[in-house]
Scaffold this motif. Structure first.
Motif: not given
Ligand SMILES: [Zn+2]
Lengths: 269, 205
Positions: A30, A35, A38
């Protein structure tokens, strides 16, 4: 971004290095996609986790460490900023995603780094790692050596140890001294031993008054021809049953019985 | 020249990390001394806690600061702050040391001794903020329930994973996961409440 809500609870464990298996792999993948939620979240978790360092019991580094460090600093060149590589326009910059920080890449992403430098950092880290390993191995080696020296000295100095001088065949062969202690073994000592062809070793034999020779161990002098080694006599032959000690050249693993003419012989008187 | 520059920065005011890093990037060795005086003790304490060996801890400290010196010209302030970098690198190296030692499956006696450090001297460069924060961290960690604290310590100082901590404490994996997370959230909130958290200082993380 509904994944982010779920992944959020793994940020701390992730930077701590405690996260495992699929959870770790998922957050890894991810973050690798960059992202925007995050990435800063993990960066913040990293700050919090690093604060745990303050929970270590306070200890004062030795004053000499500062001087030693500054000495090293004075001797060490800084990395130089490659011309034209610091600005974003020059495309060839190598970046490692922020999340990779905890790994070896920690150094890399804190600084502006080119591909070449990234490799250098990795090499430096590898060097540090192998230095540790080497230092540890060296320490273990010295420790083993010290222990061996101690047992050698113990044998030589022990009551009941008999000194046996083995004379070599030919003028140039050095004398070998053997110190035989029935409980502790035989210490062999010599200088300027001839070098052996590869795959060959010396073997010490106890020649009993009756019966076949008994092996008392295989040994090799060091590269300089020095020999100082403790070996054990196989079987239960004592000094009073032995007529002589002999040394032959044998295959590296040793032989059950001598396969060559003794190169050194020392009668036990 | 550097010292002169420091004085210009304001009577008695100590330069912040970013200013020191800028000096360091220009090859000013005194800047490294200042950073060492500020963080050396904390980095040493961390490395000593993990390795339990003062020789290894010294080596790690030297290594981390030497790396900082070498890399300073490449420093990018927007990539993050110095302190967590120092701690992260030191922790990684100390854990590496620990793992190597464990591979050996035995502990040589002297590695268990922690030699006493030099006599403590008051550190004129000691960063008041840093001290306050350090005390706060200790207070928060000490206020955690014993098992929760132990779980965090095993993960942070011993480099254990969730399942290793669970095995060490003989507790369910889920319990251990939430202990660790709760403790860290508690720490973050405590630091934020005291405005010791970077967010509360208005800095980008
Ligand atoms: Zn994320």
């Amino acid at each position: 971004m509904k994944d982010c809500l779920r992944l959020k609870e793994h940020y701390e464990a992730f930077v701590l290095g405690a996260l495992e298996g699929e959870e770790r792999a998922e957050l890894d993948a991810h973050l690798a996609r960059g992202c925007p939620v995050c990435t800063p979240g993990v960066a913040e978790a990293r700050w919090v986790v690093a604060q745990l360092s303050h929970a270590a019991p306070d200890a004062e580094p030795p004053a000499a460490l500062r001087a030693r460090l500054m000495q090293r600093v004075a001797e060490t060149k800084q990395l130089s900023v490659p011309q034209g590589e610091m600005s974003e326009e020059h495309g060839a910059r190598f970046t490692i995603p922020f999340w990779a920080w905890a790994a070896a890449a920690a150094v890399v992403l804190f600084f502006a780094v080119t591909l070449w430098q990234a490799r250098q950092f990795e090499e430096q880290l590898a060097t540090v790692r192998s230095d540790y390993k080497r230092a540890q191995n060296e320490k273990d080696r010295l420790e083993a050596q010290r222990r061996e020296m101690e047992s050698i000295l113990a044998v030589v100095a022990a009551p009941g140890t008999r000194e046996v001088r083995l004379k070599g065949e030919g003028q140039s062969a050095p004398a070998v001294k053997a110190y035989w202690n029935e409980e502790q073994g035989v210490v062999l000592s010599a200088q300027k031993m001839p070098s052996l062809p590869t795959g060959r070793a010396f073997q010490l034999w106890v020649v009993p008054r009756k019966g076949n020779p008994l092996s008392a161990g295989v040994f090799q002098p060091d590269a300089a021809g020095n020999l100082l080694q403790l070996t054990r006599v196989e079987g239960s032959v004592g000094l009073k049953d032995a007529a002589a000690l002999a040394i032959t050249e044998e295959p590296a693993g040793g032989s059950p019985q001598p396969t060559s003419k003794p190169a050194w012989v020392g009668p036990i008187i | 020249m550097f010292l002169a520059a420091l004085k210009v920065l304001g009577g008695g005011e100590r330069p912040d990390d970013a200013a020191l890093m800028a000096e360091l990037a220009r090859g000013e060795q005194t800047a490294l001394e200042c950073l060492y005086d500020r963080y050396g003790r904390a980095v040493f304490s961390l490395a000593l806690r993990i390795t339990q060996h003062s020789g290894a801890a010294e080596e790690i400290v030297q290594d981390v600061f030497l790396q900082l010196w070498k890399s300073a010209p490449l420093y990018q302030p927007e990539r993050g702050r110095l302190e967590p970098w120092l701690f992260t690198i030191a922790r990684n190296r100390a854990l590496d040391h620990l793992r190597l030692k464990r591979e050996k499956q035995r502990r040589i006696e002297d590695t268990l001794e922690i030699e006493p450090g030099a006599v403590a001297v008051p550190n004129p460069e000691a960063y008041v903020d840093l001290q306050r924060r350090s005390e706060k961290v200790r207070a928060v960690v000490n206020s955690l329930p014993a098992e929760e604290r132990r779980a965090i310590e095993l993960a942070f100082f011993e480099g254990m994973s969730h399942s290793e901590v669970a095995a060490a404490l003989a507790k369910p994996l889920g319990t251990v996961k939430s202990w660790i997370r709760n403790g860290l959230i508690r720490l973050r909130e405590a630091l934020a409440a005291e405005e010791m958290h970077p967010r509360s200082l208005g800095e980008a993380p």
